[in-house]
Each structure stands twice: as C-alpha cells, then as structure tokens.
Motif scaffolding. Structure first.
Motif, PDB file in Angstrom:
ATOM      1  N   ASN A 103      12.069  12.902  38.651  1.00 37.88           N
ATOM      2  CA  ASN A 103      13.028  11.950  39.196  1.00 37.88           C
ATOM      3  C   ASN A 103      13.642  11.122  38.069  1.00 37.88           C
ATOM      4  N   PRO A 104      14.968  10.929  38.094  1.00 40.29           N
ATOM      5  CA  PRO A 104      15.582  10.071  37.086  1.00 40.29           C
ATOM      6  C   PRO A 104      15.223   8.611  37.338  1.00 40.29           C
ATOM      7  N   ALA A 105      15.368   7.801  36.319  1.00 40.56           N
ATOM      8  CA  ALA A 105      15.105   6.375  36.448  1.00 40.56           C
ATOM      9  C   ALA A 105      16.360   5.622  36.012  1.00 40.56           C
ATOM     10  N   PRO A 106      16.903   4.741  36.852  1.00 37.07           N
ATOM     11  CA  PRO A 106      18.129   4.034  36.489  1.00 37.07           C
ATOM     12  C   PRO A 106      18.002   3.194  35.216  1.00 37.07           C
ATOM     13  N   LEU A 107      16.827   2.588  34.988  1.00 35.86           N
ATOM     14  CA  LEU A 107      16.611   1.768  33.797  1.00 35.86           C
ATOM     15  C   LEU A 107      15.463   2.280  32.930  1.00 35.86           C
ATOM     16  N   GLY A 108      14.347   2.693  33.550  1.00 33.94           N
ATOM     17  CA  GLY A 108      13.144   3.110  32.820  1.00 33.94           C
ATOM     18  C   GLY A 108      13.191   4.564  32.394  1.00 33.94           C
ATOM     19  N   SER A 109      12.022   5.169  32.191  1.00 34.42           N
ATOM     20  CA  SER A 109      11.909   6.552  31.723  1.00 34.42           C
ATOM     21  C   SER A 109      11.831   7.525  32.895  1.00 34.42           C
ATOM     22  N   GLY A 110      12.383   8.726  32.691  1.00 36.83           N
ATOM     23  CA  GLY A 110      12.376   9.750  33.726  1.00 36.83           C
ATOM     24  C   GLY A 110      11.017  10.393  33.882  1.00 36.83           C
ATOM     25  N   GLY A 111      10.764  10.922  35.079  1.00 38.18           N
ATOM     26  CA  GLY A 111       9.533  11.648  35.338  1.00 38.18           C
ATOM     27  C   GLY A 111       9.594  13.052  34.767  1.00 38.18           C
ATOM     28  N   GLY A 112       8.447  13.637  34.465  1.00 38.16           N
ATOM     29  CA  GLY A 112       8.370  15.000  33.956  1.00 38.16           C
ATOM     30  C   GLY A 112       8.682  16.016  35.043  1.00 38.16           C
ATOM     31  N   GLY A 113       9.236  17.146  34.650  1.00 36.33           N
ATOM     32  CA  GLY A 113       9.553  18.202  35.599  1.00 36.33           C
ATOM     33  C   GLY A 113       8.319  18.974  36.002  1.00 36.33           C
ATOM     34  N   GLY A 114       8.296  19.408  37.252  1.00 40.25           N
ATOM     35  CA  GLY A 114       7.224  20.282  37.709  1.00 40.25           C
ATOM     36  C   GLY A 114       7.358  21.645  37.039  1.00 40.25           C
ATOM     37  N   SER A 115       6.389  22.486  37.222  1.00 38.11           N
ATOM     38  CA  SER A 115       6.410  23.823  36.625  1.00 38.11           C
ATOM     39  C   SER A 115       7.750  24.502  36.911  1.00 38.11           C
ATOM     40  N   GLY A 116       8.488  24.853  35.855  1.00 38.72           N
ATOM     41  CA  GLY A 116       9.768  25.537  35.992  1.00 38.72           C
ATOM     42  C   GLY A 116      10.951  24.640  36.252  1.00 38.72           C
ATOM     43  N   ALA A 117      10.836  23.327  36.086  1.00 33.53           N
ATOM     44  CA  ALA A 117      11.947  22.422  36.377  1.00 33.53           C
ATOM     45  C   ALA A 117      12.161  21.439  35.222  1.00 33.53           C
ATOM     46  N   ASN A 118      13.347  20.871  35.191  1.00 34.33           N
ATOM     47  CA  ASN A 118      13.696  19.907  34.142  1.00 34.33           C
ATOM     48  C   ASN A 118      13.110  18.530  34.422  1.00 34.33           C
ATOM     49  N   GLY A 119      12.905  17.790  33.347  1.00 35.46           N
ATOM     50  CA  GLY A 119      12.476  16.407  33.471  1.00 35.46           C
ATOM     51  C   GLY A 119      13.623  15.539  33.928  1.00 35.46           C
ATOM     52  N   GLY A 120      13.308  14.398  34.508  1.00 38.11           N
ATOM     53  CA  GLY A 120      14.324  13.450  34.952  1.00 38.11           C
ATOM     54  C   GLY A 120      14.926  12.699  33.785  1.00 38.11           C
ATOM     55  N   THR A 121      16.185  12.298  33.941  1.00 37.61           N
ATOM     56  CA  THR A 121      16.848  11.527  32.895  1.00 37.61           C
ATOM     57  C   THR A 121      16.291  10.115  32.856  1.00 37.61           C
ATOM     58  N   GLY A 122      16.311   9.541  31.675  1.00 44.04           N
ATOM     59  CA  GLY A 122      15.864   8.168  31.511  1.00 44.04           C
ATOM     60  C   GLY A 122      17.047   7.234  31.437  1.00 44.04           C
TER      61      GLY A 122
END
Length: 176
Positions: A124-143
C-alpha cells in the motif's frame, strides 16, 4: 539548572554542547501546555505509526509494513496555549499506520506508513510515510515525502518485499 517552562508528556532534561534543553516525550496522545509567560522556539521530532504487515493467516509471503514518516523542525511559540499531541498508532494487518500530529498554532504532521501487500498484491502506498512491501510477485507501495518506497516481491521464489524505511527503500525480494 534547567527550568521547566511547559507541561505535557514525560519530561527530561539535557545539557550538552548546544546548551540546556527540556524534552517532552509523548508516547501516547496528550497535551503540550504553556503558561502566559512562555516564549520559546520549540524544536520537534515527530514520527508517524508504522504500517502493518500484509496478508491473511493463510496467504503466506506477504509484504512488510512501511515505517512511519518523520518530521523535524522548530517553531516559535508564545503562551498561553494548550496544543494537542496526537500519537499515531501502528497499523494492524492490512492497515496503514496513523499520522502523528503536533497541533501547535501551525500543525505539524508525520505520516503513517503503508501496509504490506498480501500475496500477490502490491504494497500500500503512503501519502506521507513509507510504502508497504509487495507480496510475493507484486511491487512495493510508493512512499511519500517523509519516507521511501516498499520493496518488490518475487513470484519465482515466493518471497515478499520489505517495507520502506525512513531513510532507505525496502529491500526487494531478490536482495537489491
């Protein structure tokens, strides 16, 4: 001797090369209160709640939660006033962390972190903080501006990405 000029939080004192400081530490929501005689430049360091890990009990390889954002600065304040300090909680599974706010006359906010993606979803992206990591086979969220991006998961090896940190992006599943 250091004089206490305001109340709120757990109060401690520091004397070092930069002079004497009174430190108000808030680990839960409270109020920073200053009397009419208060006229100081207040330095602040605030941190948002970290995002929760992703997934369900049976989803496996879910991304890690992103770190809460942080913000530092200083602001001149004159009393009397009572400024709420809202301490953001960390997120539970599949839940973003909560923003932390120092509601001085000009509110200062540190954003919560994004939650990790459940396999095979993106972090999941974070509007101000750091993004969450992607599950197996998926991209990480933007920070956001106070954090970094979460790491990408790897579908070939069934490995999830790490959540973004405050100063460094989350580690990708392939080790980069």
């Amino acid at each position: 001797p250091i004089l206490q000029k305001a109340t709120g939080g757990s109060i401690s004192y520091y004397t070092g090369p930069g002079g004497a400081r009174t430190i108000h530490t808030f680990t839960s929501t409270g109020t920073f209160t200053a009397p009419g005689t208060f006229s100081e430049t207040v330095e602040y360091f605030i941190v948002g709640g970290g995002g929760g890990g992703g997934g369900t009990p049976t989803s496996g390889s879910s991304g890690g939660g992103g770190a809460g954002g942080y913000k530092t600065g200083s602001i001149p304040l004159a009393g009397p006033f009572a400024a709420p300090v809202i301490v953001g909680a960390g997120g539970g599974r599949n839940t973003n962390g909560v923003d932390t706010v120092f509601a001085a006359p000009s509110p200062q906010t540190a954003g919560g972190g994004g939650y990790g993606g459940p396999r095979p979803s993106a972090g999941n992206p974070a509007p101000l903080g750091s993004g969450g990591g992607g599950g197996s086979g998926a991209n990480g969220g933007t920070g956001g501006p106070q954090g970094t991006a979460g790491g990408n998961g790897d579908a070939n090896n069934g490995v999830a990405g790490g959540g973004g940190g405050s100063g460094q992006a989350g580690q990708n599943a392939n080790g980069t």
